[in-house]
Design a protein around this motif. Sequence first.
Motif, short mmCIF file in Angstrom:
data_model
loop_
_atom_site.label_atom_id
_atom_site.label_comp_id
_atom_site.label_asym_id
_atom_site.label_seq_id
_atom_site.Cartn_x
_atom_site.Cartn_y
_atom_site.Cartn_z
N ASN A 270 -12.05 -0.65 -3.42
CA ASN A 270 -11.01 -0.03 -4.24
C ASN A 270 -9.66 0.00 -3.52
N ASN A 271 -9.71 -0.08 -2.19
CA ASN A 271 -8.49 -0.03 -1.37
C ASN A 271 -8.50 -1.23 -0.42
N PRO A 272 -8.30 -2.43 -0.95
CA PRO A 272 -8.52 -3.67 -0.18
C PRO A 272 -7.62 -3.85 1.03
N PHE A 273 -6.48 -3.17 1.09
CA PHE A 273 -5.60 -3.31 2.26
C PHE A 273 -6.31 -2.88 3.53
N MET A 274 -7.31 -2.01 3.41
CA MET A 274 -8.03 -1.52 4.59
C MET A 274 -8.83 -2.62 5.27
N LYS A 275 -9.15 -3.67 4.53
CA LYS A 275 -9.93 -4.76 5.10
C LYS A 275 -9.10 -5.66 6.01
N ASP A 276 -7.77 -5.52 5.95
CA ASP A 276 -6.90 -6.38 6.74
C ASP A 276 -6.93 -6.03 8.22
N ASN A 277 -7.17 -4.76 8.52
CA ASN A 277 -7.18 -4.33 9.92
C ASN A 277 -7.88 -2.99 10.00
N VAL A 278 -8.75 -2.83 10.97
CA VAL A 278 -9.52 -1.59 11.09
C VAL A 278 -8.63 -0.38 11.26
N HIS A 279 -7.46 -0.57 11.85
CA HIS A 279 -6.55 0.55 12.07
C HIS A 279 -5.82 0.98 10.80
N MET A 280 -6.04 0.24 9.73
CA MET A 280 -5.45 0.62 8.44
C MET A 280 -6.44 1.40 7.59
N GLU A 281 -7.56 1.77 8.18
CA GLU A 281 -8.57 2.53 7.46
C GLU A 281 -8.30 4.04 7.49
N THR A 282 -7.16 4.42 8.06
CA THR A 282 -6.76 5.83 8.10
C THR A 282 -5.40 5.96 7.45
N VAL A 283 -5.27 6.90 6.51
CA VAL A 283 -4.00 7.07 5.80
C VAL A 283 -3.69 8.55 5.62
N LEU A 284 -2.41 8.83 5.45
CA LEU A 284 -1.92 10.16 5.08
C LEU A 284 -1.43 10.06 3.65
N THR A 285 -1.86 11.00 2.81
CA THR A 285 -1.43 11.00 1.41
C THR A 285 -0.83 12.36 1.04
N ASP A 286 -0.18 12.37 -0.12
CA ASP A 286 0.26 13.65 -0.67
C ASP A 286 -0.86 14.23 -1.54
N GLN A 287 -0.55 15.28 -2.28
CA GLN A 287 -1.58 15.95 -3.08
C GLN A 287 -2.19 15.04 -4.14
N SER A 288 -1.38 14.14 -4.69
CA SER A 288 -1.86 13.24 -5.74
C SER A 288 -2.44 11.95 -5.17
N ASN A 289 -2.62 11.91 -3.85
CA ASN A 289 -3.19 10.76 -3.13
C ASN A 289 -2.26 9.55 -3.06
N LYS A 290 -0.96 9.78 -3.21
CA LYS A 290 -0.01 8.71 -2.95
C LYS A 290 0.06 8.48 -1.45
N ALA B 147 0.81 -1.22 0.00
CA ALA B 147 0.00 0.00 0.00
C ALA B 147 0.85 1.27 0.00
N LEU B 148 1.94 1.28 0.76
CA LEU B 148 2.77 2.47 0.83
C LEU B 148 3.34 2.82 -0.54
N GLY B 149 3.17 4.04 -0.93
CA GLY B 149 3.66 4.48 -2.23
C GLY B 149 2.66 4.29 -3.36
N SER B 150 1.58 3.54 -3.09
CA SER B 150 0.54 3.38 -4.10
C SER B 150 -0.45 4.53 -3.97
N ASN B 151 -1.34 4.66 -4.93
CA ASN B 151 -2.32 5.74 -4.89
C ASN B 151 -3.62 5.27 -4.23
N LEU B 152 -4.08 6.04 -3.28
CA LEU B 152 -5.39 5.79 -2.69
C LEU B 152 -6.44 6.01 -3.77
N GLN B 153 -7.35 5.06 -3.90
CA GLN B 153 -8.38 5.13 -4.93
C GLN B 153 -9.65 5.77 -4.37
N ILE B 154 -9.97 6.94 -4.88
CA ILE B 154 -11.14 7.68 -4.38
C ILE B 154 -12.29 7.53 -5.38
#
Length: 205
Positions: free
Chosen positions: A152-172, A46-53
């Motif tokens: 769209n962001n299946p890594f979030m299903k692995d753990n509830v605490h992974m449902e929060t992320v910090l991204t850059d402007q392009s959603n990386k 997930a790190l370095g990939s784009n969050l899918q909105i």
Amino acid sequence: MKIEKGLYIKFGIYAIIVMGLFSCKDGKNTLEKDQLDSLQNSVENALGSNLQIPDSLKVYAPFLEYVSDSVKMSKSHCKIYTYVNASCPTCIEKIKMWDDFVDKAIQNNVPVFMIFHSDDNFELLKHLSESGLIEDFKFPFFLDTEGIYTKNNPFMKDNVHMETVLTDQSNKILLIGNPLYSSDIANSYYSEIQKRTKLLTVNAK
């Protein structure tokens, strides 16, 4: 053997996330080795990939005043996204817990996107918001009306605490983990935000 700097950074982030998961206030600190391995793989992918909105997200703005609208929020140099179960009264009550963190994020022009999913057509969220039982939040809410954000962001299903992320402007995706439950994760968020805010200021001169 030469190890790339990026690997050290990624391992460091993974270690912080794992420490955060073990320090979370849910009373469950027993992750098996296979769970840790799975978590590590999810974080690394997930790190370095784009969050899918999803384009289908709906803006819900029940309060009178906001620091920023959805357009300005999307253009910010850093963004925080967190996923909330709008059919869960306890989950909705935790919105208040974000106040202090949001205030610090605002100081660095960083918005917090609260994305809600619901099994009741968001009726509970709307009732609590429009009756004043939820105090004014400083950013509009976003409704995942089609329930596809975590798909769209299946890594979030692995753990509830992974449902929060910090991204850059392009959603990386820069960091993963809920800063409310771990000082290590919170400090990592603050550090990354401040670093990028300073860089933005320097580049603007």
